[in-house]
Write an enzyme that holds these catalytic residues in place. Structure first.
Site, mmCIF file in Angstrom:
data_model
loop_
_atom_site.group_PDB
_atom_site.id
_atom_site.type_symbol
_atom_site.label_atom_id
_atom_site.label_comp_id
_atom_site.label_asym_id
_atom_site.label_seq_id
_atom_site.Cartn_x
_atom_site.Cartn_y
_atom_site.Cartn_z
ATOM 1 N N VAL A 80 1.258 -1.325 0.181
ATOM 2 C CA VAL A 80 0.253 -0.129 -0.300
ATOM 3 C C VAL A 80 0.881 1.595 0.322
ATOM 4 O O VAL A 80 0.911 2.478 -0.907
ATOM 5 C CB VAL A 80 -0.359 0.020 1.602
ATOM 6 C CG1 VAL A 80 -1.532 1.263 1.131
ATOM 7 C CG2 VAL A 80 -1.815 -0.894 0.984
ATOM 8 N N CYS A 81 1.730 1.527 0.768
ATOM 9 C CA CYS A 81 3.248 2.137 0.444
ATOM 10 C C CYS A 81 3.740 2.170 -0.334
ATOM 11 O O CYS A 81 3.524 3.724 -1.120
ATOM 12 C CB CYS A 81 4.117 2.559 1.718
ATOM 13 S SG CYS A 81 3.491 2.355 3.600
ATOM 14 N N THR A 82 3.408 1.651 -1.336
ATOM 15 C CA THR A 82 4.334 1.562 -1.687
ATOM 16 C C THR A 82 3.822 1.909 -3.549
ATOM 17 O O THR A 82 3.764 3.406 -4.123
ATOM 18 C CB THR A 82 5.346 0.519 -2.583
ATOM 19 O OG1 THR A 82 5.942 0.022 -2.344
ATOM 20 C CG2 THR A 82 4.785 0.738 -4.296
ATOM 21 N N LEU A 100 2.342 6.188 -2.667
ATOM 22 C CA LEU A 100 4.296 7.257 -2.858
ATOM 23 C C LEU A 100 4.187 7.182 -4.292
ATOM 24 O O LEU A 100 5.071 8.412 -5.023
ATOM 25 C CB LEU A 100 5.142 6.811 -2.204
ATOM 26 C CG LEU A 100 5.533 7.235 -0.593
ATOM 27 C CD1 LEU A 100 6.004 6.590 0.149
ATOM 28 C CD2 LEU A 100 4.874 8.355 -0.472
#
Length: 149
Positions: A43-45, A48
């Site tokens: 999710v963070c990838t 961002l």
């Protein structure tokens, strides 16, 4: 989350090259501080990389972007290089900045949170995503930023 309308807590953290970056370095321009749980997680990838793909929208609004997680300087360096992230990632390994912004989740990780700081260091917008498995899509994030500015 930190309250809107208050002075943002001062901080200095190392970036992906180990250079210390302070919030005060950004006085005179708006800063979007993005707290996120971790480098190279799905999710963070996605989050961002979505912001990377639309970074001109931040630039057009005169907003510098600082991403903060508890990951190490080396983790940030590898993550930023792998995904060609054009904004600064800061290592909050002791989580003191996340605590100061009240952006720590109950498991001791950074929440997925957003804090827009104005040119004088005052918090214009502060909120976190309800579920850690979702993130604020760029169009929704920009709508919130535009409404707060």
């Amino acid at each position: 989350m930190i309250a809107e309308g208050v002075k943002a807590p001062a901080f200095s953290l190392p970036d992906a090259s180990g250079r210390m970056i302070s919030l005060s370095d950004c006085i005179g321009q708006k800063v979007l501080v993005i707290f996120y749980p971790g480098d190279d997680t799905p999710v963070c990838t996605a989050q961002l990389c979505d912001y990377r793909n639309n970074v001109l929208e931040f630039t057009r609004r005169g907003i510098a972007v600082l991403g903060i997680s508890g990951d190490s300087v080396e983790s940030h360096r590898l993550f930023a290089e792998k995904h060609e992230l054009p904004f600064t990632l800061l290592s909050d390994s002791d989580k003191r900045v996340a605590k100061a912004f009240d952006a720590l989740g109950f498991l001791g990780m950074s929440q997925r949170a957003y804090v827009l700081v104005d040119e004088t260091g005052v918090v214009l917008l502060a909120y976190s995503d309800f579920l850690p498995v979702t993130y604020q899509p760029m169009k929704d994030l920009l709508a919130r930023i535009d409404a707060a500015s």
